[in-house]
Scaffold this motif. Structure first.
Motif, PDB file in Angstrom:
ATOM      1  N   ALA A 126      63.236  29.100  45.699  1.00  0.00           N
ATOM      2  CA  ALA A 126      63.714  28.322  44.553  1.00  0.00           C
ATOM      3  C   ALA A 126      63.031  26.965  44.468  1.00  0.00           C
ATOM      4  CB  ALA A 126      65.227  28.146  44.671  1.00  0.00           C
ATOM      5  N   LEU A 127      62.830  26.331  45.599  1.00  0.00           N
ATOM      6  CA  LEU A 127      62.193  25.010  45.610  1.00  0.00           C
ATOM      7  C   LEU A 127      60.726  25.103  45.206  1.00  0.00           C
ATOM      8  CD1 LEU A 127      63.834  23.682  48.880  1.00  0.00           C
ATOM      9  CD2 LEU A 127      64.259  22.831  46.556  1.00  0.00           C
ATOM     10  N   LYS A 128      60.057  26.109  45.688  1.00  0.00           N
ATOM     11  CA  LYS A 128      58.649  26.310  45.320  1.00  0.00           C
ATOM     12  C   LYS A 128      58.507  26.411  43.805  1.00  0.00           C
ATOM     13  CE  LYS A 128      54.887  29.674  45.993  1.00  0.00           C
ATOM     14  NZ  LYS A 128      54.915  30.331  44.654  1.00  0.00           N
ATOM     15  N   ALA A 129      59.467  27.058  43.171  1.00  0.00           N
ATOM     16  CA  ALA A 129      59.385  27.298  41.727  1.00  0.00           C
ATOM     17  C   ALA A 129      59.563  26.036  40.893  1.00  0.00           C
ATOM     18  CB  ALA A 129      60.424  28.336  41.323  1.00  0.00           C
ATOM     19  N   CYS A 130      60.186  24.991  41.453  1.00  0.00           N
ATOM     20  CA  CYS A 130      60.445  23.802  40.622  1.00  0.00           C
ATOM     21  C   CYS A 130      59.680  22.564  41.097  1.00  0.00           C
ATOM     22  CB  CYS A 130      61.937  23.528  40.501  1.00  0.00           C
ATOM     23  SG  CYS A 130      62.837  23.340  42.035  1.00  0.00           S
ATOM     24  N   ALA A 162      56.915  23.126  55.916  1.00  0.00           N
ATOM     25  CA  ALA A 162      55.920  23.060  56.993  1.00  0.00           C
ATOM     26  C   ALA A 162      56.475  23.682  58.265  1.00  0.00           C
ATOM     27  CB  ALA A 162      55.517  21.607  57.239  1.00  0.00           C
ATOM     28  N   TRP A 163      57.739  23.414  58.556  1.00  0.00           N
ATOM     29  CA  TRP A 163      58.378  24.025  59.720  1.00  0.00           C
ATOM     30  C   TRP A 163      58.434  25.543  59.549  1.00  0.00           C
ATOM     31  CZ3 TRP A 163      62.549  27.192  60.428  1.00  0.00           C
ATOM     32  CH2 TRP A 163      63.006  27.352  61.734  1.00  0.00           C
ATOM     33  N   ILE A 172      56.473  27.486  57.821  1.00  0.00           N
ATOM     34  CA  ILE A 172      55.133  28.054  58.012  1.00  0.00           C
ATOM     35  C   ILE A 172      54.796  28.114  59.493  1.00  0.00           C
ATOM     36  CG2 ILE A 172      52.665  27.652  57.632  1.00  0.00           C
ATOM     37  CD1 ILE A 172      53.508  26.262  54.966  1.00  0.00           C
ATOM     38  N   ARG A 173      55.030  27.030  60.184  1.00  0.00           N
ATOM     39  CA  ARG A 173      54.672  26.941  61.610  1.00  0.00           C
ATOM     40  C   ARG A 173      55.443  27.943  62.454  1.00  0.00           C
ATOM     41  NH1 ARG A 173      56.297  23.887  65.972  1.00  0.00           N
ATOM     42  NH2 ARG A 173      57.834  22.688  64.774  1.00  0.00           N
ATOM     43  N   ASN A 174      56.662  28.259  62.039  1.00  0.00           N
ATOM     44  CA  ASN A 174      57.496  29.179  62.808  1.00  0.00           C
ATOM     45  C   ASN A 174      57.491  30.609  62.273  1.00  0.00           C
ATOM     46  OD1 ASN A 174      59.233  27.638  65.018  1.00  0.00           O
ATOM     47  ND2 ASN A 174      58.941  26.250  63.275  1.00  0.00           N
ATOM     48  N   GLY A 175      56.583  30.882  61.339  1.00  0.00           N
ATOM     49  CA  GLY A 175      56.384  32.246  60.885  1.00  0.00           C
ATOM     50  C   GLY A 175      57.427  32.775  59.912  1.00  0.00           C
ATOM     51  N   LEU A 176      58.261  31.908  59.360  1.00  0.00           N
ATOM     52  CA  LEU A 176      59.258  32.364  58.399  1.00  0.00           C
ATOM     53  C   LEU A 176      58.735  32.350  56.969  1.00  0.00           C
ATOM     54  CD1 LEU A 176      62.561  30.693  59.700  1.00  0.00           C
ATOM     55  CD2 LEU A 176      61.786  33.046  60.016  1.00  0.00           C
ATOM     56  N   LEU A 177      57.779  31.500  56.690  1.00  0.00           N
ATOM     57  CA  LEU A 177      57.200  31.396  55.356  1.00  0.00           C
ATOM     58  C   LEU A 177      55.726  31.791  55.409  1.00  0.00           C
ATOM     59  CD1 LEU A 177      58.717  28.002  54.093  1.00  0.00           C
ATOM     60  CD2 LEU A 177      59.547  30.328  53.651  1.00  0.00           C
ATOM     61  N   ASP A 178      55.311  32.532  54.409  1.00  0.00           N
ATOM     62  CA  ASP A 178      53.916  32.978  54.335  1.00  0.00           C
ATOM     63  C   ASP A 178      52.993  31.777  54.157  1.00  0.00           C
ATOM     64  OD1 ASP A 178      51.946  35.340  53.844  1.00  0.00           O
ATOM     65  OD2 ASP A 178      51.581  33.928  52.191  1.00  0.00           O
ATOM     66  N   ARG A 179      52.044  31.649  55.056  1.00  0.00           N
ATOM     67  CA  ARG A 179      51.150  30.487  55.047  1.00  0.00           C
ATOM     68  C   ARG A 179      50.345  30.400  53.757  1.00  0.00           C
ATOM     69  NH1 ARG A 179      49.226  27.404  59.439  1.00  0.00           N
ATOM     70  NH2 ARG A 179      47.358  26.188  58.923  1.00  0.00           N
ATOM     71  N   ASN A 180      49.807  31.513  53.300  1.00  0.00           N
ATOM     72  CA  ASN A 180      48.975  31.497  52.093  1.00  0.00           C
ATOM     73  C   ASN A 180      49.772  31.106  50.850  1.00  0.00           C
ATOM     74  OD1 ASN A 180      46.641  32.292  53.465  1.00  0.00           O
ATOM     75  ND2 ASN A 180      47.126  34.463  53.240  1.00  0.00           N
ATOM     76  N   GLU A 181      51.054  31.453  50.838  1.00  0.00           N
ATOM     77  CA  GLU A 181      51.880  31.167  49.673  1.00  0.00           C
ATOM     78  C   GLU A 181      52.411  29.740  49.687  1.00  0.00           C
ATOM     79  OE1 GLU A 181      55.988  32.782  47.496  1.00  0.00           O
ATOM     80  OE2 GLU A 181      55.164  33.854  49.235  1.00  0.00           O
ATOM     81  N   TYR A 182      52.808  29.265  50.867  1.00  0.00           N
ATOM     82  CA  TYR A 182      53.510  27.981  50.922  1.00  0.00           C
ATOM     83  C   TYR A 182      52.655  26.799  51.362  1.00  0.00           C
ATOM     84  CZ  TYR A 182      57.982  30.085  49.814  1.00  0.00           C
ATOM     85  OH  TYR A 182      59.005  30.716  49.154  1.00  0.00           O
ATOM     86  N   PRO A 191      49.767  25.716  50.191  1.00  0.00           N
ATOM     87  CA  PRO A 191      49.343  24.899  49.038  1.00  0.00           C
ATOM     88  C   PRO A 191      50.469  24.028  48.484  1.00  0.00           C
ATOM     89  CG  PRO A 191      48.529  27.151  48.824  1.00  0.00           C
ATOM     90  CD  PRO A 191      49.492  27.163  49.965  1.00  0.00           C
ATOM     91  N   VAL A 192      51.695  24.528  48.513  1.00  0.00           N
ATOM     92  CA  VAL A 192      52.846  23.750  48.033  1.00  0.00           C
ATOM     93  C   VAL A 192      53.051  22.530  48.922  1.00  0.00           C
ATOM     94  CG1 VAL A 192      55.323  23.808  47.562  1.00  0.00           C
ATOM     95  CG2 VAL A 192      53.926  25.850  47.138  1.00  0.00           C
ATOM     96  N   VAL A 193      53.020  22.765  50.225  1.00  0.00           N
ATOM     97  CA  VAL A 193      53.244  21.703  51.205  1.00  0.00           C
ATOM     98  C   VAL A 193      52.164  20.635  51.113  1.00  0.00           C
ATOM     99  CG1 VAL A 193      53.225  21.205  53.682  1.00  0.00           C
ATOM    100  CG2 VAL A 193      54.575  23.111  52.805  1.00  0.00           C
ATOM    101  N   LEU A 194      50.934  21.063  51.081  1.00  0.00           N
ATOM    102  CA  LEU A 194      49.828  20.105  51.071  1.00  0.00           C
ATOM    103  C   LEU A 194      49.761  19.323  49.766  1.00  0.00           C
ATOM    104  CD1 LEU A 194      47.020  22.158  52.850  1.00  0.00           C
ATOM    105  CD2 LEU A 194      48.534  20.412  53.809  1.00  0.00           C
ATOM    106  N   LYS A 195      50.069  19.981  48.672  1.00  0.00           N
ATOM    107  CA  LYS A 195      50.099  19.286  47.386  1.00  0.00           C
ATOM    108  C   LYS A 195      51.130  18.160  47.416  1.00  0.00           C
ATOM    109  CE  LYS A 195      50.423  20.380  42.423  1.00  0.00           C
ATOM    110  NZ  LYS A 195      50.704  21.477  41.452  1.00  0.00           N
ATOM    111  N   ALA A 196      52.291  18.448  48.014  1.00  0.00           N
ATOM    112  CA  ALA A 196      53.351  17.441  48.098  1.00  0.00           C
ATOM    113  C   ALA A 196      52.992  16.337  49.084  1.00  0.00           C
ATOM    114  CB  ALA A 196      54.665  18.106  48.500  1.00  0.00           C
ATOM    115  N   TRP A 197      52.516  16.706  50.265  1.00  0.00           N
ATOM    116  CA  TRP A 197      52.197  15.704  51.273  1.00  0.00           C
ATOM    117  C   TRP A 197      51.073  14.778  50.792  1.00  0.00           C
ATOM    118  CZ3 TRP A 197      53.978  13.090  55.090  1.00  0.00           C
ATOM    119  CH2 TRP A 197      53.106  12.373  55.929  1.00  0.00           C
ATOM    120  N   ASN A 198      50.023  15.357  50.255  1.00  0.00           N
ATOM    121  CA  ASN A 198      48.907  14.541  49.777  1.00  0.00           C
ATOM    122  C   ASN A 198      49.347  13.611  48.654  1.00  0.00           C
ATOM    123  OD1 ASN A 198      47.096  15.710  51.589  1.00  0.00           O
ATOM    124  ND2 ASN A 198      46.513  17.339  50.176  1.00  0.00           N
TER     125      ASN A 198
END
Length: 372
Positions: free
Chosen positions: A257-261, A294-295, A297-307, A309-316
């Motif tokens: 849900a968060l990724k979508a908004c 980010a957590w 992704i690092r712990n294997g719960l979220l797909d790295r390829n999908e999430y 870009p979302v994380v890096l876009k926000a952090w940057n």
């Protein structure tokens, strides 16, 4: 076949190098932001004054120390440890106003930091009041006290940490009972709207309450508190804990849900489904979402390829648009419970409390650093 594999691995490595921020630069940013805070708050014992005097172990300061200890895990500067130790020691490792019997989650939020400090320095006195207060909560029948979703982050991780430390299931059981009540029963139907994958802040925002655009009101930072609490619990409870999968399911539902908004610029609005209601960049909710994703992704719960870009876009975006040259953080919404509170939120605006925004940012950046 070998040549194709080599090309794939080479491309993957190049992509990683292009997308992940340099660790040294991330750490440099975190140190700069934290140095600004510590320079402007040299005495960790000093109370906060916003309309009235408040002791320095209230929830806002607790969030800062959560972030500071996260930074300490990747950069163990002795001054960080001393700053945290002096804070807890000044308060006798007790709850707000020295009450070892408080039922208000904001007032025992500090418990989770005390437990982390005990793990660094196992002095029984560090743990005594935290354990006593949590035991009081689990030995009394009330489960209906997290009546606002911020309380999930303030209260739940302490139970998880104490359960891990003692090996006693009763702490895990009690936190589930309190979480389940807020999730499924508070206000009649609970605060978690599974259809949208997001949380109403409290019963005041249950339908028929609507935002100006007709959507439900999902406050960014409130959802960030729940998201952070879920990962902080999952970090502690064992793999076979009875409700681990329930927490994971909620974490995954919220992530989608968060990724979508997410906004085009990388931030999230204060109102997740109504960008017209005090819309604009906001750092605290954004930081907590970065922290969680980010957590994940690092712990294997979220797909790295999908999430990723979302994380890096926000952090940057946060580093580029919110961090001042001297380490001050812009776009921090002050305390409150809905989009209109703590406004205006701008690059130069000053929130009512200067601590929790820094803590949220340090939590996010420490997880970005660990993604390498």
């Amino acid at each position: 076949m070998i040549a194709a594999l080599a090309l794939f691995l080479s491309s993957a490595g190049a992509l990683k190098a292009q997308t992940l921020p340099d660790q040294k630069e991330t750490l440099k940013t975190l140190i700069k932001v934290n140095d600004f805070y510590m320079k402007n708050n040299p005495d960790c014992r000093q109370p906060s004054y916003v309309n009235k005097m408040r002791p320095s172990n209230i929830w806002t300061r607790t969030i800062y120390y959560e972030g500071l200890l996260a930074l300490y895990t990747i950069y163990p500067d002795e001054k960080y440890y001393q700053y945290a130790y002096e804070w807890g020691d000044f308060h006798n490792w007790n709850m707000v106003r020295q009450e070892t019997w408080t039922r208000h989650a904001d007032n025992y939020a500090c418990t989770q930091v005390y437990i982390d400090m005990y793990n660094l320095c196992p002095d029984p006195e560090v743990l005594r009041h935290a354990k006593a207060n949590l035991n009081m909560l689990l030995n009394t029948p009330q489960v209906n006290e997290w009546t606002w979703i911020d309380a999930i982050q303030m209260g739940m991780p302490g139970f998880a940490k104490m359960g891990k430390l003692t090996g006693e299931q009763k702490y895990f059981d009690k936190m589930w009972q309190m979480y389940e009540y807020t999730r499924n029963q508070l206000g009649g139907n609970g605060m978690f709207n599974l259809k949208d994958g997001l949380w109403w802040r409290d019963a005041d925002f249950d339908p028929p309450y609507k935002e100006p655009n007709g959507e439900d009101c999902y406050w960014s930072r409130g959802n960030g508190w729940v998201y952070a609490a879920l990962l902080r619990v999952l970090d502690e409870i064992p793999a076979n804990e009875t409700h681990r999968q329930d927490y994971i399911n909620d974490f995954l539902t919220m992530s989608k849900a968060l990724k979508a908004c997410q906004r085009e610029d990388g931030f999230w609005n204060v109102s997740l489904h109504d960008p017209s209601n005090f819309g604009g960049k906001e750092l605290t909710g954004t930081s907590l979402f970065v922290y969680g994703m980010a957590w994940g992704i690092r712990n294997g719960l979220l797909d790295r390829n999908e999430y990723l870009p979302v994380v890096l876009k926000a952090w940057n975006a946060m580093v580029k648009d919110a961090v001042h040259p001297n380490g001050y953080l812009g776009y921090v919404q002050g305390t409150g419970k809905e989009p209109k509170d703590g406004q205006p939120v701008t690059y130069d605006s000053k929130p009512d409390f200067d601590d929790f925004g820094t803590g949220c940012f340090l939590l996010a950046g420490s997880e970005i650093y660990k993604l390498q």
